[in-house]
Design an enzyme around this catalytic site. Structure first.
Site, PDB file in Angstrom:
ATOM      1  CB  SER A 124      -0.854  -0.023   1.271  1.00  6.59           C
ATOM      2  OG  SER A 124      -1.422   1.234   1.506  1.00  6.59           O
ATOM      3  CB  THR A 126      -0.456   3.079   4.103  1.00 10.31           C
ATOM      4  OG1 THR A 126      -0.536   3.681   5.379  1.00 10.31           O
ATOM      5  CG2 THR A 126      -0.090   1.619   4.276  1.00 10.31           C
ATOM      6  CE1 TYR A 148      -3.631  -2.491   5.727  1.00  2.00           C
ATOM      7  CE2 TYR A 148      -3.249  -0.172   5.239  1.00  2.00           C
ATOM      8  CZ  TYR A 148      -3.512  -1.459   4.799  1.00  2.00           C
ATOM      9  OH  TYR A 148      -3.641  -1.715   3.454  1.00  2.00           O
ATOM     10  CE  LYS A 152      -1.356  -4.271   3.439  1.00  2.00           C
ATOM     11  NZ  LYS A 152      -1.753  -5.565   2.897  1.00  2.00           N
ATOM     12  N   GLY A 293      -4.120  11.622  11.654  1.00  2.00           N
ATOM     13  CA  GLY A 293      -3.295  10.698  10.856  1.00  2.00           C
ATOM     14  C   GLY A 293      -3.357  10.954   9.363  1.00  2.00           C
TER      15      GLY A 293
HETATM   16  P1  NAD Z   1     -10.979  -6.668   1.504  1.00  3.62           P
HETATM   17  O1  NAD Z   1     -11.141  -6.630   2.984  1.00  3.62           O
HETATM   18  O2  NAD Z   1     -12.151  -6.411   0.648  1.00  3.62           O
HETATM   19  O3  NAD Z   1     -10.323  -8.057   1.078  1.00  3.62           O
HETATM   20  C1  NAD Z   1      -9.474  -8.803   1.918  1.00  3.62           C
HETATM   21  C2  NAD Z   1      -9.973 -10.236   1.902  1.00  3.62           C
HETATM   22  O4  NAD Z   1      -9.131 -11.031   2.716  1.00  3.62           O
HETATM   23  C3  NAD Z   1     -11.399 -10.385   2.449  1.00  3.62           C
HETATM   24  O5  NAD Z   1     -12.155 -11.155   1.553  1.00  3.62           O
HETATM   25  C4  NAD Z   1     -11.213 -11.098   3.780  1.00  3.62           C
HETATM   26  O6  NAD Z   1     -12.328 -11.911   4.100  1.00  3.62           O
HETATM   27  C5  NAD Z   1      -9.935 -11.883   3.521  1.00  3.62           C
HETATM   28  N1  NAD Z   1      -9.140 -12.204   4.707  1.00  3.62           N
HETATM   29  C6  NAD Z   1      -8.713 -11.355   5.677  1.00  3.62           C
HETATM   30  N2  NAD Z   1      -7.957 -12.004   6.573  1.00  3.62           N
HETATM   31  C7  NAD Z   1      -7.876 -13.293   6.142  1.00  3.62           C
HETATM   32  C8  NAD Z   1      -7.229 -14.452   6.642  1.00  3.62           C
HETATM   33  N3  NAD Z   1      -6.525 -14.422   7.774  1.00  3.62           N
HETATM   34  N4  NAD Z   1      -7.348 -15.613   5.953  1.00  3.62           N
HETATM   35  C9  NAD Z   1      -8.082 -15.660   4.818  1.00  3.62           C
HETATM   36  N5  NAD Z   1      -8.725 -14.604   4.306  1.00  3.62           N
HETATM   37  C10 NAD Z   1      -8.616 -13.421   4.963  1.00  3.62           C
HETATM   38  O7  NAD Z   1      -9.801  -5.642   1.154  1.00  3.62           O
HETATM   39  P2  NAD Z   1      -9.313  -5.110  -0.264  1.00  3.62           P
HETATM   40  O8  NAD Z   1      -9.659  -3.671  -0.347  1.00  3.62           O
HETATM   41  O9  NAD Z   1      -9.729  -6.023  -1.333  1.00  3.62           O
HETATM   42  O10 NAD Z   1      -7.736  -5.205  -0.047  1.00  3.62           O
HETATM   43  C11 NAD Z   1      -6.994  -6.321  -0.461  1.00  3.62           C
HETATM   44  C12 NAD Z   1      -5.541  -6.118  -0.035  1.00  3.62           C
HETATM   45  O11 NAD Z   1      -5.055  -4.891  -0.582  1.00  3.62           O
HETATM   46  C13 NAD Z   1      -5.361  -6.008   1.482  1.00  3.62           C
HETATM   47  O12 NAD Z   1      -4.162  -6.687   1.832  1.00  3.62           O
HETATM   48  C14 NAD Z   1      -5.216  -4.518   1.706  1.00  3.62           C
HETATM   49  O13 NAD Z   1      -4.440  -4.243   2.841  1.00  3.62           O
HETATM   50  C15 NAD Z   1      -4.515  -4.073   0.441  1.00  3.62           C
HETATM   51  N6  NAD Z   1      -4.762  -2.655   0.111  1.00  3.62           N
HETATM   52  C16 NAD Z   1      -6.046  -2.191   0.030  1.00  3.62           C
HETATM   53  C17 NAD Z   1      -6.255  -0.838  -0.234  1.00  3.62           C
HETATM   54  C18 NAD Z   1      -7.658  -0.280  -0.294  1.00  3.62           C
HETATM   55  O14 NAD Z   1      -7.808   0.939  -0.137  1.00  3.62           O
HETATM   56  N7  NAD Z   1      -8.684  -1.075  -0.541  1.00  3.62           N
HETATM   57  C19 NAD Z   1      -5.171   0.032  -0.450  1.00  3.62           C
HETATM   58  C20 NAD Z   1      -3.888  -0.495  -0.378  1.00  3.62           C
HETATM   59  C21 NAD Z   1      -3.683  -1.848  -0.097  1.00  3.62           C
HETATM   60  N1  UFG Z   2     -12.219  11.922   3.434  1.00  3.08           N
HETATM   61  C1  UFG Z   2     -13.189  12.840   3.808  1.00  3.08           C
HETATM   62  N2  UFG Z   2     -14.364  12.361   4.323  1.00  3.08           N
HETATM   63  C2  UFG Z   2     -14.607  11.045   4.476  1.00  3.08           C
HETATM   64  C3  UFG Z   2     -13.608  10.108   4.094  1.00  3.08           C
HETATM   65  C4  UFG Z   2     -12.421  10.587   3.574  1.00  3.08           C
HETATM   66  O1  UFG Z   2     -12.991  14.045   3.685  1.00  3.08           O
HETATM   67  O2  UFG Z   2     -15.688  10.678   4.966  1.00  3.08           O
HETATM   68  C5  UFG Z   2     -10.973  12.436   2.852  1.00  3.08           C
HETATM   69  C6  UFG Z   2      -9.721  12.079   3.649  1.00  3.08           C
HETATM   70  O3  UFG Z   2      -9.491  13.029   4.648  1.00  3.08           O
HETATM   71  C7  UFG Z   2      -8.648  12.047   2.554  1.00  3.08           C
HETATM   72  C8  UFG Z   2      -9.403  11.563   1.318  1.00  3.08           C
HETATM   73  O4  UFG Z   2     -10.791  11.791   1.598  1.00  3.08           O
HETATM   74  O5  UFG Z   2      -8.200  13.355   2.302  1.00  3.08           O
HETATM   75  C9  UFG Z   2      -9.211  10.080   1.037  1.00  3.08           C
HETATM   76  O6  UFG Z   2      -9.521   9.333   2.212  1.00  3.08           O
HETATM   77  P1  UFG Z   2      -9.699   7.743   2.187  1.00  3.08           P
HETATM   78  O7  UFG Z   2     -10.063   7.343   3.573  1.00  3.08           O
HETATM   79  O8  UFG Z   2     -10.599   7.363   1.093  1.00  3.08           O
HETATM   80  O9  UFG Z   2      -8.259   7.217   1.787  1.00  3.08           O
HETATM   81  P2  UFG Z   2      -6.850   7.390   2.510  1.00  3.08           P
HETATM   82  O10 UFG Z   2      -5.919   7.978   1.497  1.00  3.08           O
HETATM   83  O11 UFG Z   2      -6.953   8.088   3.796  1.00  3.08           O
HETATM   84  O12 UFG Z   2      -6.449   5.884   2.822  1.00  3.08           O
HETATM   85  C10 UFG Z   2      -6.557   4.859   1.845  1.00  3.08           C
HETATM   86  C11 UFG Z   2      -6.773   3.530   2.568  1.00  3.08           C
HETATM   87  C12 UFG Z   2      -5.535   3.157   3.324  1.00  3.08           C
HETATM   88  C13 UFG Z   2      -4.362   3.157   2.399  1.00  3.08           C
HETATM   89  C14 UFG Z   2      -4.217   4.487   1.703  1.00  3.08           C
HETATM   90  C15 UFG Z   2      -3.114   4.466   0.698  1.00  3.08           C
HETATM   91  O13 UFG Z   2      -7.867   3.608   3.460  1.00  3.08           O
HETATM   92  O14 UFG Z   2      -5.678   1.883   3.872  1.00  3.08           O
HETATM   93  O15 UFG Z   2      -5.442   4.810   1.031  1.00  3.08           O
HETATM   94  O16 UFG Z   2      -3.275   3.416  -0.183  1.00  3.08           O
HETATM   95  F1  UFG Z   2      -3.253   2.906   3.118  1.00  3.08           F
END
Ligand code: NAD
Ligand code: UFG
Length: 336
Positions: A124, A126, A148, A152, A293
């Protein structure tokens, strides 16, 4: 190839299963459904007209992994399974380390034992924390600011060390920016449990009438309009990035790191305005305090993925919004 997809029922995993099946791969999903519903996998099968194997279970279950790796001739692993809520990770960090770090360790151990050499891991943006400058390059400093993000970073490091110890292993770390959007069929999308913490699903729920108004967290950042700037990427582009990584990096030994973003920064206010324009829906909002954060801005340099994976995002912001809206209207309560 036989591809094990951990977390394949989740938001990004399910969209990636579609792309893998469309590319002719055999897919085996392992998911404990802690944050997903089996229905998502039925939708993947409906979209592609292809079958896949689904195994309900946990990546920390070493005996189950042993069975899976023994019974299926796995060629590569795409590892999405993990917990992803930043706020929750500050309240229950041990669970995050257990699920994400311990889970990944179990997976790598099983891969090593069974000689599976190719891993693609969901990292990510992040891991860059509050960046010194934008765009962010893969070589930019790494500094996670919450548990979190720290999980990663630890997993990335563990992968790096694994690669250093085994000259045949290929690990690709994909650092996603902000995934949004949905499959254009409107049948697959993001299904957050409870109140969405991310911007796009929150706006979509306001638009569909499930929530009254959006709180914009801060309008005094050092950005052009004062609101936070992010790099939103369509989930189908992201999914296709995995197929590209698999094609280019399969069994190519080493640790490969790629940002997956569009390289374009979009502010919260721009997103709200554009959402209204594309959907014709009013999005009431008020300015609220900054969210603890949060950072001012974050967007990728996507050059390395373009050059080395022959991949770049294709879908513009309007498409991300239109597809989110299509999904939200057809599935106001998610996968019920
Ligand atoms: P999601 O929660 O929709 O998908 C994660 C899946 O993993 C779910 O289906 C959950 O049931 C499964 N899971 C969790 N723990 C498990 C375990 N111990 N064993 C088996 N299955 C398990 O999330 P997503 O948005 O699809 O994200 C997928 C990956 O990408 C994650 O690793 C997340 O950290 C990473 N990621 C997501 C974002 C985002 O904003 N969505 C951004 C950056 C990175
Ligand atoms: N925001 C609002 N109101 C809301 C939600 C979000 O103003 O109700 C703003 C936030 O302050 C930020 C922007 O919208 O400025 C995006 O926020 P998100 O929560 O959608 O996304 P973030 O960038 O904060 O975080 C996401 C994921 C993290 C990941 C990161 C980088 O939630 O897990 O992107 O990939 F690490």
């Amino acid at each position: 190839m036989n591809i094990l997809v951990t977390g394949g029922a989740g938001y990004i995993g399910s969209h990636t299963c579609v792309e893998l099946l469309n590319a002719g791969e055999q897919v085996i999903v392992l998911d404990n459904f802690s944050n997903a519903k089996p229905e998502a996998l039925n939708r993947v099968i409906n979209i592609t007209g292809q079958q896949m194997i689904t195994i309900e279970g946990d990546i920390r279950d070493a005996a189950l992994l042993e069975t899976i790796f023994s019974q299926h001739n796995i060629d590569a692993v795409l590892h999405f399974a993990g917990l992803k809520a930043v706020g929750e990770s500050t309240m229950d960090p041990l669970n995050y380390y257990d699920n994400n770090v311990n889970g990944s360790l179990c997976l790598l151990r099983a891969m090593q034992k069974h000689g599976v050499k190719t891993l693609i891991f969901s990292s990510s943006a992040t891991v860059y924390g509050d960046p010194d400058s934008v765009p962010i390059f893969e070589s930019s400093p790494l500094r996670a600011t919450n548990p979190y993000g720290q999980t990663k970073l630890v997993i990335e490091l563990m992968c790096q060390h694994w690669v250093e110890s085994n000259s045949e292993v290929s690990v690709t770390l994909l650092r996603y920016f902000n995934p949004v959007g949905a499959h254009d069929s409107g049948t697959l999308g993001e299904d957050p449990q409870g109140v969405p913490s991310n911007l796009m699903p929150f706006i979509a729920q306001v638009a569909v009438g499930k929530r009254k108004s959006l709180s914009i967290f801060g309008d005094d950042y050092d950005t052009p309009d004062g609101t936070g700037v992010r790099d939103y990427i369509h989930v189908v582009d992201l999914a296709q990035g995995h197929v590209a990584a698999l094609k280019q990096r399969n069994e190519q030994a080493g640790c490969h790191v790629f940002n997956l973003g569009t390289g374009q920064g979009v502010s919260v206010l721009e997103m709200v305005t554009e959402f209204s324009k594309v959907t014709g829906q009013d999005i009431p909002y008020q300015i609220a305090a900054r969210r603890p954060g949060d950072i001012a801005q974050c967007y990728a340099s996507s050059q390395r993925a373009r050059l080395e994976l022959d991949w770049s995002s294709k879908r513009e912001l309007q498409q991300m919004i239109a597809d989110t809206w299509h999904w939200q209207r057809l599935n106001p309560d998610g996968y019920v």
